[in-house]
Each structure stands twice: as C-alpha cells, then as structure tokens.
Design an enzyme around this catalytic site. Structure first.
Site, short mmCIF file in Angstrom:
data_model
loop_
_atom_site.label_atom_id
_atom_site.label_comp_id
_atom_site.label_asym_id
_atom_site.label_seq_id
_atom_site.Cartn_x
_atom_site.Cartn_y
_atom_site.Cartn_z
CE LYS A 122 45.08 45.68 45.03
NZ LYS A 122 45.96 46.36 44.05
CE1 TYR A 130 43.63 46.51 48.30
CE2 TYR A 130 43.47 44.44 49.48
CZ TYR A 130 44.21 45.33 48.74
OH TYR A 130 45.52 45.04 48.43
CB SER A 147 47.25 41.51 42.24
OG SER A 147 46.12 40.92 42.82
#
Length: 275
Positions: A154, A150, A136
């Site tokens: 995550k 993005y 992660s």
C-alpha cells in the site's frame, strides 16, 4: 448502444466488499457498470443487465486487463472511470511468509494494479479524459504490526499514484487515492492470507497480542458502503485532488500522525497492538 448518455465505470474485485458496494452504488446512480472478477459465472448478487456487465478479470494474468478494457468499450463505447479495488491482505510477521506468498501479495496489490493502469491509460489518453481510482488504505500511510508486507504494497500504491497524478494529469486524466480505515469486508476472512508461525514460536506471544488488539480495533469497522460513497464522490469531483480518507478511524488517525509525527504515532500504535 445501451447507456449512451451514461458514464461508464470498470471495477476490479467486484465480487465482494468495497467493489460490490461500489458496483451497486454507481449502478443506482445511473452509471454503466462493468463489474470484473475472476469468476463472473459464480456471481449471484450482481445481475447482468443493460447497464451492468459482469466481466472476467484476473489481475495476475497479464492478458486479462486489456481484454476487460476491450469488452467494456465494446459494451458501452468508452470508459470514464477505472476503479482498482482488487487486493487482499497478508497477515503475519515477515519471517513467516514464504517467497511465493510475498511475491503473490505484490503481484495482486501492486503489479496487478499497474497492469490495469497500463491497459486503460491508452484509452484515456486518446480521449484526453478519464479517472483512475486506486484503493489504498491508511495502511499506506502508517503501519500496524503483522502487516508489514501488506503495508509495503500500500505504501507502493501511494507513491505510484502520486507519480501517476503528474504523468496522466498531463493528458487531462485524473488520479484518485482512496484511503479507508478498518472496513467490514472479507479482508480478514476469505480475502486474507494468514501466515503460519508454527515454525517460529518466538512470535507466538507477539501475534497473540496483535490478534486480540486487532479484534478489538475492528469491532466498530465501517461498512463497505461508506467507502463506496467516498469513491463515488471522488469519481464525480471535478478538482485535481488526489487523496480521500474513508471512515472515522482514517479521519482520526491520519491527521493525528501528521500532527504528532511518525515516531510518536509509532509508539502509540505499538502500545495499542503489542502491549
């Protein structure tokens, strides 16, 4: 069969950065390594050997993860650890991303990882053993400007992994989350997708400040070998621990966010990156 007494790890995204550093570290520690990448024929650093196999795996191809599982089992008899490392970062304001760019970010970082877990989980369940390690980021705990999509991927991996901790844990399968800070990899270069803001001039000043602050922030980035060491520690950890921070900035900012709370931390990040 080669490496009968050794444990076996499968690594996605092993052609560079954290994946390549992990392949080297596990191999040096006596593990069988299945280093997967989209184009193994182009790999020049990792050399195939009795305990090192290079295998094609494209996380965007639904048929690719099951093939990689089959090749790993055929080569070494079983898989002990599966490391989901493949991914990249989309950089730019949400408005600048095309639908195709946004979908691809989720296909690689989220849906590709899910496909890999679905491919290896039956093998682990049959053995009542195994470890899934998902890479992660501290960007899955706290956000930074111009990485909204993005960060979203995550954050998704954080929630997914926590859920898998319950589901797969029922069968004796461990789930790990590695949360690196800034790392010296190709994340900001070949592995990045920098979105074009030319049609959105209102963002020019914002992005100029973000780029300058990001350059300063990443000057002291940790090497990928540091993350590989954390991954190795997670792989051999017999506990049911889920999360592992990697890098001095991760160990500094994540506890600070928990101490200060999200609103105060967000104001601090805004000052750091946009003012």
């Amino acid at each position: 069969m080669p490496g009968d007494s050794a444990k076996t790890i499968v690594i996605t995204g092993a052609s560079s950065g954290i994946g390549k550093a992990s392949a080297r570290l596990f191999h040096e520690n006596g593990w069988n390594v299945v280093a997967t990448m989209r184009r193994p024929e182009a790999e020049t650093d990792l050399q195939p050997s009795e305990r090192m196999k290079l295998v094609a795996l494209d996380v965007q191809d639904p048929e690719s993860p099951p093939r990689a599982v089959a090749e790993a089992v055929a080569a070494f008899g079983q898989i002990d650890v599966w490391l989901n490392n493949a991914g990249y970062g989309a950089f730019g304001p949400l408005e600048a991303g095309t639908r195709e760019q946004i979908i691809r970010q989720f296909e690689v970082n989220v849906f590709g990882l899910i496909a890999c877990v679905q491919a290896v989980a039956p093998h682990f369940r049959a053995r009542r053993s195994g470890t899934v390690i998902n890479v992660s980021s501290i960007g899955g705990i706290m956000t930074v400007p111009a990485f909204s999509v993005y960060n979203a991927t995550k954050f998704a991996i954080e929630g997914l992994s926590e859920g898998l901790w319950y589901e797969l844990g029922t069968f004796g399968i461990r789930v790990r989350l590695i949360e690196p800070g800034a790392i010296k990899t190709e994340f900001g270069g070949r592995s990045a997708d920098v979105w074009d803001i030319s049609r959105l001039p209102d963002y020019a000043g914002f992005m100029e400040k973000v780029r300058a602050s990001r350059t300063k922030y990443t000057q002291n980035s940790s090497p990928p070998e540091l993350v590989a060491e954390v991954i190795y520690a997670a792989a051999i950890d017999p506990s049911d621990r889920l999360r592992y921070l990697a890098g001095p900035d991760a160990r500094r900012y994540v506890p600070l966010r928990r101490l200060l709370g999200a609103p105060a931390m967000m104001r601090m990040v805004r000052r750091m990156f946009t003012r």
